[in-house]
Design a protein around this motif. Structure first.
Motif, short mmCIF file in Angstrom:
data_model
loop_
_atom_site.label_atom_id
_atom_site.label_comp_id
_atom_site.label_asym_id
_atom_site.label_seq_id
_atom_site.Cartn_x
_atom_site.Cartn_y
_atom_site.Cartn_z
N SER A 297 61.84 16.37 1.99
CA SER A 297 62.25 14.95 2.84
C SER A 297 62.72 14.10 1.72
O SER A 297 63.48 15.53 0.89
CB SER A 297 60.28 14.41 2.36
OG SER A 297 60.02 14.28 0.92
N ARG A 298 63.76 13.94 2.28
CA ARG A 298 64.86 12.94 1.27
C ARG A 298 64.64 12.48 0.06
O ARG A 298 64.95 12.62 -1.05
CB ARG A 298 65.49 11.53 2.17
CG ARG A 298 66.12 10.96 1.28
CD ARG A 298 66.73 10.27 1.87
NE ARG A 298 67.53 9.17 1.54
CZ ARG A 298 68.28 8.10 1.69
NH1 ARG A 298 68.37 7.55 2.83
NH2 ARG A 298 69.30 7.14 0.61
N GLN B 107 66.93 18.99 2.94
CA GLN B 107 66.60 17.79 3.26
C GLN B 107 66.67 18.12 4.87
O GLN B 107 67.94 18.38 5.71
CB GLN B 107 67.17 17.39 3.12
CG GLN B 107 67.14 15.31 3.40
CD GLN B 107 67.68 14.71 3.76
OE1 GLN B 107 67.67 14.15 2.03
NE2 GLN B 107 67.42 13.51 3.79
N VAL B 108 65.25 17.46 5.72
CA VAL B 108 65.20 17.53 7.02
C VAL B 108 64.94 16.29 7.04
O VAL B 108 64.36 15.32 6.83
CB VAL B 108 63.05 18.25 7.41
CG1 VAL B 108 63.08 17.98 8.41
CG2 VAL B 108 63.83 19.44 6.87
N GLY C 169 52.49 17.60 1.19
CA GLY C 169 52.45 16.48 0.68
C GLY C 169 54.19 15.67 1.37
O GLY C 169 55.01 14.22 0.44
N ARG D 194 57.19 14.01 -1.33
CA ARG D 194 56.78 13.74 -3.05
C ARG D 194 55.22 13.97 -3.53
O ARG D 194 55.50 13.83 -4.73
CB ARG D 194 57.34 12.22 -2.47
CG ARG D 194 56.65 11.04 -4.17
CD ARG D 194 57.97 10.29 -4.45
NE ARG D 194 57.78 9.35 -3.26
CZ ARG D 194 58.71 8.37 -3.13
NH1 ARG D 194 59.65 8.55 -3.60
NH2 ARG D 194 58.25 8.15 -1.92
N ASN E 44 48.07 16.87 3.71
CA ASN E 44 47.77 15.57 3.06
C ASN E 44 46.97 14.59 2.35
O ASN E 44 45.96 15.32 3.37
CB ASN E 44 49.24 14.56 4.05
CG ASN E 44 49.69 13.53 3.40
OD1 ASN E 44 48.88 12.47 2.56
ND2 ASN E 44 50.48 13.54 3.58
N GLN F 21 61.85 8.75 9.23
CA GLN F 21 63.11 9.97 9.41
C GLN F 21 62.62 11.00 9.86
O GLN F 21 63.92 11.83 10.00
CB GLN F 21 64.24 8.75 8.16
CG GLN F 21 64.90 7.55 8.25
CD GLN F 21 63.70 6.08 8.10
OE1 GLN F 21 62.41 6.55 7.25
NE2 GLN F 21 64.28 5.41 7.53
N HIS F 22 61.89 10.99 9.22
CA HIS F 22 61.86 12.71 8.30
C HIS F 22 60.88 12.91 9.92
O HIS F 22 62.11 14.11 9.95
CB HIS F 22 60.52 12.41 7.57
CG HIS F 22 60.28 14.16 6.99
ND1 HIS F 22 60.94 14.87 6.16
CD2 HIS F 22 59.40 15.32 7.69
CE1 HIS F 22 60.23 16.44 6.05
NE2 HIS F 22 60.11 16.36 7.43
N THR G 90 69.05 11.82 7.92
CA THR G 90 70.22 12.30 7.04
C THR G 90 70.32 13.89 6.81
O THR G 90 70.75 13.73 5.45
CB THR G 90 70.16 10.99 6.29
OG1 THR G 90 68.42 10.96 5.54
CG2 THR G 90 70.84 9.57 6.77
N ASP H 297 43.83 18.01 -1.27
CA ASP H 297 44.50 18.25 -2.01
C ASP H 297 45.79 19.52 -1.72
O ASP H 297 45.47 20.30 -1.71
CB ASP H 297 44.04 18.05 -3.65
CG ASP H 297 44.70 18.64 -4.43
OD1 ASP H 297 46.46 18.20 -4.70
OD2 ASP H 297 44.40 18.64 -5.84
N ALA H 298 47.34 19.49 -1.77
CA ALA H 298 48.00 19.95 -2.12
C ALA H 298 47.64 20.80 -2.50
O ALA H 298 48.32 22.42 -2.42
CB ALA H 298 49.03 20.12 -1.26
N SER I 266 54.90 12.24 4.25
CA SER I 266 54.25 11.47 4.89
C SER I 266 54.07 10.63 6.16
O SER I 266 53.64 10.64 6.90
CB SER I 266 54.57 9.73 4.17
OG SER I 266 55.82 9.70 4.25
#
Ligand SMILES: Cc1cc2nc3c(=O)[nH]c(=O)nc-3n(C[C@H](O)[C@H](O)[C@H](O)COP(=O)(O)OP(=O)(O)OC[C@H]3O[C@@H](n4cnc5c(N)ncnc54)[C@H](O)[C@@H]3O)c2cc1C
Lengths: 251, 316
Positions: free
Chosen positions: B227-228, B241-242, B258, B201, B279, B264-265, B245, B297-298, B260
């Protein structure tokens, strides 16, 4: 249509793993539970299939603890008509085969047209019960379905494989395992929650089937080696490149 | 020496790397390997099944039926008196393995990261709770059926089988693949690539994934992951998606931009070889699993990194 959605109560995805004292399982004392992520998609698909057919019944089938009815009521609040719980307080340590066989014994008596399951339960991550149940029953099965049409006793499903999007055709009855993208599970409204309290929930004892998979040891994965911040901002890029080339040797 | 049947997927006349890794897993346990292949071009591809002592090609209907093929593979396992069955933990492998296990009335194991001999039989190590724990498992069943996680086992460096016998698929098809819409581009899949560059995100909008794509292109053998949060925002497809889920990946190098680092990730990428995190928040949990981190900053760091990687690649 007679529709069944199979669901499993699993630890929430926030759960932290701790091996049990005997090293043969996980310490469940601090787990919170939820219906496995993909099983919610299965329930939604069951309800949508009934809605599209204009009539029928959705049975939510689970093998789980007798205390786990809160999560099952949630499935009823989202449109399931009734629930069957095969009670086993040791459900978490059942292997895929013994779970599949207990479900098969129950399903054989239910006369379902279609059985929906999640593509994988997010605890043991085996993705095995759906195709095993279908194989034991002698039914077709399509796994990881992202698109589905059912009409006139036949179905057509879309799945994403490494080769691309495949279309799979089959006859009912069938087992379908649901992948993210097939639908957006609804949230239960107040009316649904109230109605769910009165819906039938039957508890049955499942067939006792011994596990075949033999747990030798459960351990935490080796801790990752301590890392480091190589710097701040774009100025740190040369230091990162140097580390990737010379230290980690992946570039 | 116990025998292991390995289902080998193939494209363009060659066995896929993921299947060669499954042969490698069987070989690492000292097993004698019999490769089984289905479909057009199977007999040609069989020769590339490095490490297999022999190959058996399944013949029959031109369209694929998972149930009919599973029944045929089961017949091969039984006639060869094999004590193990392996396939890659790809879509096809994960779909076939439990069906074969049910025919044999055994309990299968998905996504294994170790495969070991145990007397006549075998044992596996596999993740539970998406890798938060690792279980070592054996079986009291006659055949150990398992799929092998991609990018974990080494293919065998050696010759393939010199000939291929045939076995007819005879069970009636219950479900049949009637068409395949090939992928638009030959993009590497996240669980197959040796480098994965994932965005989260922190990239702020879908179009900014160009930064991540450019960095992946600079590495050359990389896939883009997500990311989800960004999949839910429809910035990226679910196939990328990694996480718990999504897909579990173990590339040599994982770059998180970017992201976090939610539990779950992390479950989906923490066994990667080397982890790099970019990040702007020095306290982000992703830095706890990262080997190397850059705070900042990415939008400033990623283009500079892309240029630097290109420069390195140009030299080599
Ligand atoms: C049942 C369930 C299953 C889930 N499964 C998954 C899963 O499979 N995979 C998964 O990924 N998540 C999963 N999640 C979601 C997970 O909990 C997190 O919400 C998600 O991973 C967060 O994604 P993110 O890191 O992209 O976004 P955020 O958490 O919002 O993080 C964005 C990061 O970007 C950084 N950032 C912002 N701007 C910049 C900038 N300019 N430069 C650099 N950095 C910047 C921020 O510091 C922050 O750390 C699941 C959640 C649940 C409840």
């Amino acid at each position: 249509m007679n529709i069944v959605a199979c669901v499993k109560r699993v630890p929430t995805t926030e759960a932290v793993a701790k091996p049990a004292a005997d090293g043969k399982g996980l310490d469940a004392s601090e787990f919170q539970y939820m219906i496995s992520f993909y099983d919610k998609i299965a329930v939604e698909q069951a309800v949508q299939t009934k809605e599209a057919a204009g009539s029928g019944e959705v049975t939510v089938l689970t093998l789980g603890p007798s205390s786990g009815t809160k999560e099952i009521r949630e499935c009823l609040a989202k449109g399931g008509d009734k629930a069957v719980v095969l009670t086993d307080d040791d459900w978490q340590s059942r292997d895929a085969r013994s779970t599949a066989k207990a479900l098969v014994a129950q399903l054989s008596a239910m006369n379902a047209d279609v059985v929906f399951m999640g593509r994988v339960a997010t605890d043991r991550d085996n993705a095995a019960v759906g195709p095993m149940v279908a194989t034991y029953l002698g039914w077709p099965c399509v796994t990881d379905v992202i698109g589905l049409e059912i009409a006139d006793g036949k179905g057509s499903a879309k799945v994403e494989t490494d080769a691309g999007i495949e279309t799979v055709e089959f006859q009912l009855p069938a087992v379908i395992t649901c992948q993210k993208g097939l639908n957006e599970p609804r949230t239960a409204g107040l009316k649904g929650i109230m109605a769910a309290k009165k819906k039938p929930l039957e508890e049955l004892a499942p067939e006792a089937i011994e596990n075949q998979s033999d747990v030798i040891e459960v351990a935490l994965p080796p801790a990752r080696k301590e890392g480091r911040i190589v710097g701040e901002g774009a100025a740190a890029v040369p230091a990162l490149i140097d580390a990737l080339q010379n230290e980690a040797q992946v570039l | 020496m116990s025998k292991v049947i390995v289902y080998c997927e193939h494209t363009g006349g060659n066995v896929r790397r993921a299947s060669l890794e499954a042969i490698g897993a069987a070989a690492s346990a000292g097993a004698e390997v019999v490769a089984v292949l289905w479909g057009e071009g199977a007999s040609v591809a069989a020769a590339s099944a490095a490490g297999a002592a022999k190959a058996i090609c399944l013949t029959g209907d031109a369209s694929f039926s998972p149930d009919a093929v599973a029944a045929a593979v089961t017949e091969v396992i039984q006639s060869e008196d094999a004590k193990g069955f392996l396939a890659a933990a790809s879509y096809r492998g994960k779909d076939l393995c439990p069906r074969i296990a049910a025919h044999l009335d055994v309990s299968p194991f998905a996504d294994c990261i170790e495969f070991m001999a145990a007397g006549e039989s075998f044992q596996v190590k596999r993740p539970w709770l998406a890798g938060k724990a690792l279980a070592t498992l054996g079986t009291t069943g006659g055949v150990l059926c398992a799929t092998t996680r991609l990018n974990v086992f080494e293919p065998v460096d050696g010759p393939g089988p010199s000939d291929c016998s045939e076995h007819a698929v005879s069970a009636p098809a219950k479900a049949t693949v009637t068409s395949t819409e090939a992928k638009a581009d030959a993009k590497l899949d996240v669980n197959e690539a040796s480098v994965v560059v994932s965005g989260g995100r922190g990239l702020q909008e879908a179009a900014n994934f160009k930064l991540v794509e450019d960095l992946a292109a600079a590495f050359g053998n990389a896939a883009v992951g997500a990311s989800r949060a960004v999949v839910d925002l429809d910035w990226r497809p679910h196939g990328e998606q990694v996480g718990q889920t999504g897909k579990t990946v173990a590339p040599q190098l994982y770059v998180a931009v970017g992201i976090s680092g939610a539990i779950q990730h992390l479950a989906g990428m923490r066994t990667s070889g080397v982890i790099v995190a970019i990040n702007k928040d020095a306290e982000a949990p992703i830095f706890k699993v990262a080997d190397y981190g850059i705070v900042g900053d990415a939008f400033e760091i990623v283009p500079a990194l892309t240029e630097a990687v290109k420069a390195v690649k140009a030299q080599s």
